[in-house]
Design a protein around this motif. Structure first.
Motif, mmCIF file in Angstrom:
data_model
loop_
_atom_site.group_PDB
_atom_site.id
_atom_site.type_symbol
_atom_site.label_atom_id
_atom_site.label_comp_id
_atom_site.label_asym_id
_atom_site.label_seq_id
_atom_site.Cartn_x
_atom_site.Cartn_y
_atom_site.Cartn_z
ATOM 1 N N GLU A 188 128.659 -12.828 -54.616
ATOM 2 C CA GLU A 188 127.629 -12.949 -55.645
ATOM 3 C C GLU A 188 126.634 -14.078 -55.355
ATOM 4 O O GLU A 188 126.189 -14.785 -56.249
ATOM 5 N N CYS A 236 123.143 -15.614 -54.885
ATOM 6 C CA CYS A 236 121.947 -15.190 -55.619
ATOM 7 C C CYS A 236 120.687 -15.986 -55.289
ATOM 8 O O CYS A 236 119.588 -15.537 -55.600
ATOM 9 N N ASN A 269 122.030 -21.169 -65.747
ATOM 10 C CA ASN A 269 121.268 -20.126 -65.055
ATOM 11 C C ASN A 269 119.771 -20.286 -65.303
ATOM 12 O O ASN A 269 119.320 -20.325 -66.439
ATOM 13 N N LEU A 292 117.674 -18.249 -63.300
ATOM 14 C CA LEU A 292 117.174 -17.056 -62.621
ATOM 15 C C LEU A 292 116.982 -15.908 -63.616
ATOM 16 O O LEU A 292 117.951 -15.428 -64.205
ATOM 17 N N ASP A 293 115.747 -15.464 -63.789
ATOM 18 C CA ASP A 293 115.439 -14.413 -64.760
ATOM 19 C C ASP A 293 116.108 -13.082 -64.448
ATOM 20 O O ASP A 293 116.383 -12.294 -65.350
ATOM 21 N N GLN A 294 116.376 -12.808 -63.172
ATOM 22 C CA GLN A 294 116.922 -11.501 -62.800
ATOM 23 C C GLN A 294 118.407 -11.323 -63.146
ATOM 24 O O GLN A 294 118.957 -10.251 -62.968
ATOM 25 N N TYR A 295 119.061 -12.366 -63.665
ATOM 26 C CA TYR A 295 120.469 -12.281 -64.066
ATOM 27 C C TYR A 295 120.627 -12.736 -65.518
ATOM 28 O O TYR A 295 121.263 -13.757 -65.791
ATOM 29 N N PRO A 296 120.084 -11.999 -66.475
ATOM 30 C CA PRO A 296 120.095 -12.456 -67.872
ATOM 31 C C PRO A 296 121.480 -12.521 -68.504
ATOM 32 O O PRO A 296 121.665 -13.230 -69.486
ATOM 33 N N ASN A 297 122.466 -11.818 -67.975
ATOM 34 C CA ASN A 297 123.815 -11.823 -68.554
ATOM 35 C C ASN A 297 124.671 -12.975 -68.045
ATOM 36 O O ASN A 297 125.785 -13.173 -68.518
#
Length: 119
Positions: free
Chosen positions: A23, A25, A85, A87-92
């Protein structure tokens, strides 16, 4: 809410938290350190099954399983700092881990990751 990580099936050098090294990122702009997805919640468990409360700036030691060609496990090890976090691409995902360079020159040839068998 708690995110259950896994306890280990092999002896480690110390208590660690499981990290999925698949994972990856991002790379830190300042020093090129690898960053991985870490947790969706504020509580996880370590390799001994203890609940760990996660916070920004927390120093942690992590592990993952690395199997050789004969399916024999070796622990992949690293140390890092927990960061919220960004990073916008991993909102969860709530927490990331930014690995820190290890101080020894292990056989792995990697500045951040080494194996239990290196110790």
């Amino acid at each position: 809410m708690k995110q259950n990580k896994c306890t280990t099936i092999m002896p480690l050098d110390k208590t660690r938290i499981w990290l999925d090294f698949n994972e990856f990122c991002a790379i830190a702009k300042e020093d090129k350190a690898p960053i991985y997805l870490f947790s969706q919640t504020d509580i996880t468990n370590d390799s001994d099954g203890n609940d760990i409360i996660i916070y920004d700036g927390m120093e942690v030691s992590v592990f993952d399983y690395d199997y050789d060609d004969e399916n024999m496990p070796d622990a992949l090890l690293a140390d890092g700092i927990i960061v919220r976090n960004f990073l916008d691409q991993y909102p969860n995902v709530k927490w990331l881990i930014r690995l820190v360079k290890h101080k020894k020159n292990y056989k792995s040839g990697d500045e951040y990751v080494y194996w239990m068998s290196d110790l």
